[in-house]
Design a protein around this motif. Sequence first.
Motif, PDB file in Angstrom:
ATOM      1  N   GLY B  64       0.807  -1.205   0.000  1.00 37.22           N
ATOM      2  CA  GLY B  64       0.000   0.000   0.000  1.00 37.22           C
ATOM      3  C   GLY B  64       0.844   1.261   0.000  1.00 37.22           C
ATOM      4  O   GLY B  64       0.481   2.260   0.597  1.00 37.22           O
ATOM      5  N   HIS B  65       1.986   1.207  -0.685  1.00 31.35           N
ATOM      6  CA  HIS B  65       2.921   2.320  -0.602  1.00 31.35           C
ATOM      7  C   HIS B  65       2.349   3.599  -1.203  1.00 31.35           C
ATOM      8  O   HIS B  65       2.727   4.690  -0.800  1.00 31.35           O
ATOM      9  CB  HIS B  65       4.222   1.949  -1.292  1.00 31.35           C
ATOM     10  CG  HIS B  65       5.428   2.444  -0.590  1.00 31.35           C
ATOM     11  ND1 HIS B  65       5.641   2.232   0.754  1.00 31.35           N
ATOM     12  CD2 HIS B  65       6.499   3.146  -1.018  1.00 31.35           C
ATOM     13  CE1 HIS B  65       6.776   2.794   1.102  1.00 31.35           C
ATOM     14  NE2 HIS B  65       7.321   3.355   0.046  1.00 31.35           N
ATOM     15  N   ALA B  66       1.452   3.472  -2.169  1.00 26.52           N
ATOM     16  CA  ALA B  66       0.885   4.660  -2.803  1.00 26.52           C
ATOM     17  C   ALA B  66       0.107   5.505  -1.796  1.00 26.52           C
ATOM     18  O   ALA B  66      -0.022   6.716  -1.982  1.00 26.52           O
ATOM     19  CB  ALA B  66      -0.024   4.255  -3.959  1.00 26.52           C
ATOM     20  N   GLY B  67      -0.382   4.904  -0.733  1.00 21.00           N
ATOM     21  CA  GLY B  67      -1.094   5.656   0.298  1.00 21.00           C
ATOM     22  C   GLY B  67      -0.198   6.713   0.927  1.00 21.00           C
ATOM     23  O   GLY B  67      -0.586   7.872   1.103  1.00 21.00           O
ATOM     24  N   PHE B  68       1.046   6.317   1.257  1.00 22.57           N
ATOM     25  CA  PHE B  68       1.969   7.271   1.888  1.00 22.57           C
ATOM     26  C   PHE B  68       2.445   8.303   0.878  1.00 22.57           C
ATOM     27  O   PHE B  68       2.680   9.453   1.216  1.00 22.57           O
ATOM     28  CB  PHE B  68       3.130   6.517   2.525  1.00 22.57           C
ATOM     29  CG  PHE B  68       2.655   5.490   3.502  1.00 22.57           C
ATOM     30  CD1 PHE B  68       1.974   5.878   4.640  1.00 22.57           C
ATOM     31  CD2 PHE B  68       2.821   4.146   3.259  1.00 22.57           C
ATOM     32  CE1 PHE B  68       1.488   4.948   5.525  1.00 22.57           C
ATOM     33  CE2 PHE B  68       2.339   3.201   4.140  1.00 22.57           C
ATOM     34  CZ  PHE B  68       1.675   3.601   5.273  1.00 22.57           C
ATOM     35  N   LEU B  69       2.582   7.849  -0.368  1.00 26.69           N
ATOM     36  CA  LEU B  69       2.888   8.795  -1.444  1.00 26.69           C
ATOM     37  C   LEU B  69       1.801   9.865  -1.500  1.00 26.69           C
ATOM     38  O   LEU B  69       2.085  11.060  -1.596  1.00 26.69           O
ATOM     39  CB  LEU B  69       2.951   8.032  -2.769  1.00 26.69           C
ATOM     40  CG  LEU B  69       3.182   8.834  -4.036  1.00 26.69           C
ATOM     41  CD1 LEU B  69       4.615   9.290  -4.111  1.00 26.69           C
ATOM     42  CD2 LEU B  69       2.838   8.018  -5.261  1.00 26.69           C
ATOM     43  N   ALA B  70       0.546   9.435  -1.391  1.00 20.22           N
ATOM     44  CA  ALA B  70      -0.578  10.372  -1.447  1.00 20.22           C
ATOM     45  C   ALA B  70      -0.535  11.341  -0.275  1.00 20.22           C
ATOM     46  O   ALA B  70      -0.745  12.550  -0.446  1.00 20.22           O
ATOM     47  CB  ALA B  70      -1.894   9.604  -1.450  1.00 20.22           C
ATOM     48  N   VAL B  71      -0.232  10.824   0.928  1.00 18.94           N
ATOM     49  CA  VAL B  71      -0.177  11.700   2.099  1.00 18.94           C
ATOM     50  C   VAL B  71       0.873  12.789   1.882  1.00 18.94           C
ATOM     51  O   VAL B  71       0.609  13.979   2.054  1.00 18.94           O
ATOM     52  CB  VAL B  71       0.140  10.881   3.378  1.00 18.94           C
ATOM     53  CG1 VAL B  71       0.401  11.808   4.555  1.00 18.94           C
ATOM     54  CG2 VAL B  71      -0.994   9.944   3.702  1.00 18.94           C
ATOM     55  N   GLY B  72       2.084  12.361   1.471  1.00 23.42           N
ATOM     56  CA  GLY B  72       3.142  13.339   1.242  1.00 23.42           C
ATOM     57  C   GLY B  72       2.755  14.342   0.168  1.00 23.42           C
ATOM     58  O   GLY B  72       2.979  15.547   0.310  1.00 23.42           O
ATOM     59  N   ALA B  73       2.157  13.842  -0.911  1.00 21.30           N
ATOM     60  CA  ALA B  73       1.793  14.712  -2.027  1.00 21.30           C
ATOM     61  C   ALA B  73       0.791  15.763  -1.585  1.00 21.30           C
ATOM     62  O   ALA B  73       0.977  16.961  -1.826  1.00 21.30           O
ATOM     63  CB  ALA B  73       1.212  13.857  -3.161  1.00 21.30           C
ATOM     64  N   TYR B  74      -0.267  15.327  -0.905  1.00 22.66           N
ATOM     65  CA  TYR B  74      -1.316  16.278  -0.537  1.00 22.66           C
ATOM     66  C   TYR B  74      -0.863  17.233   0.555  1.00 22.66           C
ATOM     67  O   TYR B  74      -1.104  18.440   0.465  1.00 22.66           O
ATOM     68  CB  TYR B  74      -2.577  15.522  -0.097  1.00 22.66           C
ATOM     69  CG  TYR B  74      -3.485  15.200  -1.252  1.00 22.66           C
ATOM     70  CD1 TYR B  74      -4.330  16.167  -1.769  1.00 22.66           C
ATOM     71  CD2 TYR B  74      -3.488  13.954  -1.840  1.00 22.66           C
ATOM     72  CE1 TYR B  74      -5.165  15.896  -2.828  1.00 22.66           C
ATOM     73  CE2 TYR B  74      -4.315  13.671  -2.902  1.00 22.66           C
ATOM     74  CZ  TYR B  74      -5.155  14.650  -3.394  1.00 22.66           C
ATOM     75  OH  TYR B  74      -5.963  14.390  -4.456  1.00 22.66           O
ATOM     76  N   VAL B  75      -0.201  16.688   1.591  1.00 22.35           N
ATOM     77  CA  VAL B  75       0.163  17.554   2.713  1.00 22.35           C
ATOM     78  C   VAL B  75       1.157  18.623   2.261  1.00 22.35           C
ATOM     79  O   VAL B  75       0.987  19.813   2.553  1.00 22.35           O
ATOM     80  CB  VAL B  75       0.726  16.705   3.873  1.00 22.35           C
ATOM     81  CG1 VAL B  75       1.323  17.604   4.946  1.00 22.35           C
ATOM     82  CG2 VAL B  75      -0.361  15.844   4.461  1.00 22.35           C
ATOM     83  N   SER B  76       2.176  18.220   1.492  1.00 20.39           N
ATOM     84  CA  SER B  76       3.148  19.236   1.065  1.00 20.39           C
ATOM     85  C   SER B  76       2.482  20.234   0.126  1.00 20.39           C
ATOM     86  O   SER B  76       2.784  21.423   0.170  1.00 20.39           O
ATOM     87  CB  SER B  76       4.349  18.571   0.406  1.00 20.39           C
ATOM     88  OG  SER B  76       3.936  17.887  -0.748  1.00 20.39           O
ATOM     89  N   ALA B  77       1.560  19.754  -0.714  1.00 18.59           N
ATOM     90  CA  ALA B  77       0.877  20.676  -1.627  1.00 18.59           C
ATOM     91  C   ALA B  77       0.026  21.675  -0.854  1.00 18.59           C
ATOM     92  O   ALA B  77      -0.025  22.859  -1.200  1.00 18.59           O
ATOM     93  CB  ALA B  77       0.007  19.882  -2.603  1.00 18.59           C
ATOM     94  N   ILE B  78      -0.620  21.207   0.227  1.00 20.22           N
ATOM     95  CA  ILE B  78      -1.425  22.133   1.035  1.00 20.22           C
ATOM     96  C   ILE B  78      -0.518  23.223   1.605  1.00 20.22           C
ATOM     97  O   ILE B  78      -0.832  24.412   1.566  1.00 20.22           O
ATOM     98  CB  ILE B  78      -2.143  21.372   2.174  1.00 20.22           C
ATOM     99  CG1 ILE B  78      -3.250  20.498   1.596  1.00 20.22           C
ATOM    100  CG2 ILE B  78      -2.724  22.339   3.204  1.00 20.22           C
ATOM    101  CD1 ILE B  78      -3.824  19.520   2.589  1.00 20.22           C
ATOM    102  N   PHE B  79       0.659  22.819   2.134  1.00 21.85           N
ATOM    103  CA  PHE B  79       1.520  23.809   2.777  1.00 21.85           C
ATOM    104  C   PHE B  79       2.129  24.776   1.777  1.00 21.85           C
ATOM    105  O   PHE B  79       2.230  25.962   2.051  1.00 21.85           O
ATOM    106  CB  PHE B  79       2.610  23.104   3.606  1.00 21.85           C
ATOM    107  CG  PHE B  79       2.130  22.763   4.974  1.00 21.85           C
ATOM    108  CD1 PHE B  79       2.188  23.696   5.993  1.00 21.85           C
ATOM    109  CD2 PHE B  79       1.577  21.530   5.237  1.00 21.85           C
ATOM    110  CE1 PHE B  79       1.706  23.402   7.259  1.00 21.85           C
ATOM    111  CE2 PHE B  79       1.098  21.229   6.495  1.00 21.85           C
ATOM    112  CZ  PHE B  79       1.161  22.162   7.506  1.00 21.85           C
ATOM    113  N   THR B  80       2.537  24.302   0.618  1.00 25.87           N
ATOM    114  CA  THR B  80       3.176  25.236  -0.314  1.00 25.87           C
ATOM    115  C   THR B  80       2.149  26.066  -1.078  1.00 25.87           C
ATOM    116  O   THR B  80       2.298  27.266  -1.208  1.00 25.87           O
ATOM    117  CB  THR B  80       4.055  24.490  -1.328  1.00 25.87           C
ATOM    118  OG1 THR B  80       3.249  23.535  -2.001  1.00 25.87           O
ATOM    119  CG2 THR B  80       5.213  23.803  -0.674  1.00 25.87           C
ATOM    120  N   THR B  81       1.112  25.406  -1.592  1.00 25.51           N
ATOM    121  CA  THR B  81       0.205  26.103  -2.490  1.00 25.51           C
ATOM    122  C   THR B  81      -0.858  26.889  -1.736  1.00 25.51           C
ATOM    123  O   THR B  81      -1.102  28.061  -2.021  1.00 25.51           O
ATOM    124  CB  THR B  81      -0.460  25.103  -3.439  1.00 25.51           C
ATOM    125  OG1 THR B  81       0.560  24.349  -4.070  1.00 25.51           O
ATOM    126  CG2 THR B  81      -1.297  25.794  -4.484  1.00 25.51           C
TER     127      THR B  81
END
Lengths: 291, 315
Positions: B64-81
């Motif tokens: 289920g590695h894509a789940g953690f990929l998704a967490v990193g993708a969304y959380v960092s995007a929220i903080f930067t964008t």
Amino acid sequence: MEWLQQLVNGISLGSIYALIALGYTMVYGIIKLINFAHGDVFMIGAFIGFFAISRWGFGFFPALFLAMVVCAIIGVFIERIAYKRLRNATRIAALITAIGVSLLIEYTTIFFRGAQPEAYPDVISNKSFHFLGAQISMQSIMILSVSIALMIILQFVVHKTKIGKAMRAVSYDVEAARLMGINVDNTISVTFAIGSALAGAAGVIFGVYYTKIDPLMGIIPGVKAFVAAVLGGIGIIPGAMAGGMVLGVVETVVSALGFSLWRDAAAFVILILILIFRPSGIFGKNTREKV
Amino acid sequence: MKKSKVFWIYVAIALVFYAVVQFLISSEQLDMYYSNLFITIAINIILAVSLHLVIGITGQFSIGHAGFLAVGAYVSAIFTTNLGWPFPVGLLIGAIVAALAGLIVGIPTLRLKGDYLAIATLGFAEIIRIIFLNIDYVGGAAGMQVNYMTTWTYAFFAVLITIIVISNFTNSRHGRACIAVREDEIAADAMGINTTYYKVLAFAIGSFFAGLAGGLFSHNFFIIQPSQFGFLKSFDILIYVVLGGLGSLSGSIIAAIFLTVISLYLQDFPETRMIIYSLVLIIVMLYRPSGLMGTKEITDIFKFGNKSKGGNVNE
């Protein structure tokens, strides 16, 4: 009588899950492999049923029978080609092979006919009965009766016939069964044939009930059927039926409460709770690991 | 002494490689297409290496590695964008949140073994995906706008850090404990290794780097959608690790590079790509169940310096 309506819908959905889960549970019970390709056999069954009904003019029951026969052959074929060599390999290798077979079936189907969905033809009349205020359609009754009939046949095969006895013996202890003169390879093939035939039947029923099929439709019901098998206690046939029904009803209730986008998550939450608190499932007994 | 010298040689080679590519990109010898290819390769290497730690070293079969990929993708995007924080900070926060998610997922599920663990991690990844699908703040199914920020420099140094941390972890006392868990969990437990601790630790580190990859991934596109993080993404990452060899760091890196390049060329025929992938997966598993490289590293073949000594048994 809203709840009765939901219960009927849930049981119809649950009986489809139960049919797929039976294949999972039988295969897992006998060779301890999560057959990821099982959901794709279900998809193939749905497509065979579709072609039989809409192109070749079959009725519902002949189409169902044809799908079951072809899926049984495909199931045995998969087992002989991909899984037989891996009987003594590590579990990880077997599971990865199963994932590979699953992807291969999905994308070969897409390669030959494209990924677009197909609308299932009407084969069962849309008449519905009113019962205590709930609408029970002819389709629901048909689905339920076909599923129950298949499960009764399965119980009969497993408990009353010679091959059923062999299957139970192999799932209990492969080596001892071999010493007793049971042909283990044939028994495993028969298990795959029966499991795949049930998945094929589930595919046709699913198509008739949901009227839409596509090459990737097997993934989610496949994983959910595995959840159902784990829920009931993997390797236990009545457990798979009960697990499928419970899962179907829970999903329908979650949708009915207005959380339809969360429906798929409900199955996985159930799975994780079951695995954490009762890994052997509702009907399972606890077994200790041997060192 | 000798080991650290070899280590610095590798780092120097890597930095030279970085400088050459950076020079080619800034002098516009390499266009957007190729610089994007390099960034994609870098992201996939991070994913492969982080999953390699979980599957190859610790032997915990997580799909289920894509789940953690998704967490990193969304959380960092929220903080930067959405919040306007700088990109490196966003990357770091994404990775940390992914590691926390790894802890939350890992502590209950790592009690399970083999197939059950695989299904449970698959289920968790799907739950994470459905959560993002249902949060309106990140755009639901329509997806979320992200600023384009990932450059070759960020991608390269993220890969370098990932490889250094994970290879040093593997060679440390903790890494050997993880290998012991992989080889025989019951025996490792009997020898006094806290198996749960090491499994959760490896899982959390793997999730951390998957989150880092997620941050780079989301900022490499203008939009991210929950559908990008489904089963198929997890299987893609799994294929890198399996093909490279269960337990070989360099194997998973080579497989990640190789398969990324192949899928780029097959981009116009996605069905063919998946058919080839799955056939390769089945054939490799049938004839070489431990993956192409097994547990060997590429450095076992090309050794610096100590050829005359014949092996490193007594080092």
